[in-house]
Motif scaffolding. Structure first.
Motif, short mmCIF file in Angstrom:
data_model
loop_
_atom_site.label_atom_id
_atom_site.label_comp_id
_atom_site.label_asym_id
_atom_site.label_seq_id
_atom_site.Cartn_x
_atom_site.Cartn_y
_atom_site.Cartn_z
N TYR A 107 27.78 53.53 50.34
CA TYR A 107 26.54 52.68 50.24
C TYR A 107 25.27 53.30 49.53
N ARG A 108 23.97 51.84 50.09
CA ARG A 108 22.96 52.66 49.20
C ARG A 108 21.98 51.90 49.02
N ALA A 109 20.83 52.98 49.62
CA ALA A 109 19.50 52.13 50.64
C ALA A 109 19.56 50.91 49.60
N CYS A 110 19.03 49.78 50.48
CA CYS A 110 18.69 48.10 49.38
C CYS A 110 17.25 48.13 49.21
N ALA A 111 16.94 48.06 47.87
CA ALA A 111 15.61 47.82 47.52
C ALA A 111 15.17 46.48 48.13
N ASP A 112 16.05 45.47 47.22
CA ASP A 112 16.08 44.59 47.04
C ASP A 112 16.78 43.38 48.60
N ARG A 113 16.08 43.24 49.51
CA ARG A 113 16.37 42.32 50.57
C ARG A 113 17.94 41.44 50.06
N HIS A 114 16.52 40.16 49.35
CA HIS A 114 17.81 39.15 49.29
C HIS A 114 18.99 39.50 48.57
N HIS A 115 20.19 38.04 49.10
CA HIS A 115 21.39 38.49 48.42
C HIS A 115 21.32 38.61 47.26
N HIS A 116 22.24 39.72 46.01
CA HIS A 116 22.93 39.45 45.34
C HIS A 116 23.35 40.01 45.09
N HIS A 117 24.29 40.96 43.73
CA HIS A 117 24.76 41.35 43.18
C HIS A 117 24.72 42.41 42.63
N HIS A 118 26.11 43.28 42.08
CA HIS A 118 26.17 44.71 41.19
C HIS A 118 27.38 44.09 40.14
N ILE A 119 26.76 44.84 39.44
CA ILE A 119 27.60 45.14 37.70
C ILE A 119 27.76 47.12 37.88
N MET A 120 29.63 47.44 37.97
CA MET A 120 29.82 49.00 38.07
C MET A 120 30.05 49.20 36.73
N CYS A 121 29.99 50.63 36.18
CA CYS A 121 30.69 50.94 35.33
C CYS A 121 31.87 51.51 35.81
N ARG A 122 33.46 50.95 35.45
CA ARG A 122 34.20 51.89 35.56
C ARG A 122 34.28 53.11 35.18
#
Length: 133
Positions: free
Chosen positions: A59-74
């Motif tokens: 979990y992380r505090a959401c700065a942007d309340r609109h729907h979005h996606h993430h890309i994460m470095c493995r």
């Protein structure tokens, strides 16, 4: 409120256990189950970003309340928010065509960030600069 305050102080994704540990170190008597229930509730309300990694929910505090996606470095865990033009409309059209309603979705993309990708290439070279086969 303490969970939300703690998350707002952090700039990374954390587990329910990490939140519990932080709050306990600060003198709060909170159980992991209580932290998890509150985090889940906050996530359902759209107040938190949520990702799933190696069977864990982060979990992380959401700065942007609109729907979005993430890309994460493995490799290093760096996460950036991304928007994919046309994706939301495509999902709406595809699900409507199949007569599905009340649609939600999660898109998580895992890759190597440029720094980790360079390091991976460098790690395949031996000390003489030759590629290891």
């Amino acid at each position: 409120m303490l969970i939300e305050q703690t998350l707002s102080e952090l700039s990374r994704f954390v587990t329910a256990q990490e939140i519990t540990d932080i709050l306990r170190r600060r003198g709060t008597r909170i159980g992991t189950a209580t932290a998890y229930r509150n985090l889940q509730s906050m996530a359902e309300q759209g107040r938190l970003d949520v990702i799933h990694l190696n069977g864990e929910t982060l979990y992380r505090a959401c700065a942007d309340r609109h729907h979005h996606h993430h890309i994460m470095c493995r490799s290093c865990g760096k996460i950036i928010e991304i928007e994919i033009p046309g994706l939301e409309q495509w999902i709406e059209q595809a699900t409507a065509k199949l007569h599905y309603v009340d649609v939600t979705h999660v898109l998580e993309i895992y890759a190597l960030c440029p720094r980790c990708a360079r390091k991976a290439v460098d790690d395949t070279r031996n000390d003489d600069g030759y590629n290891i086969q």
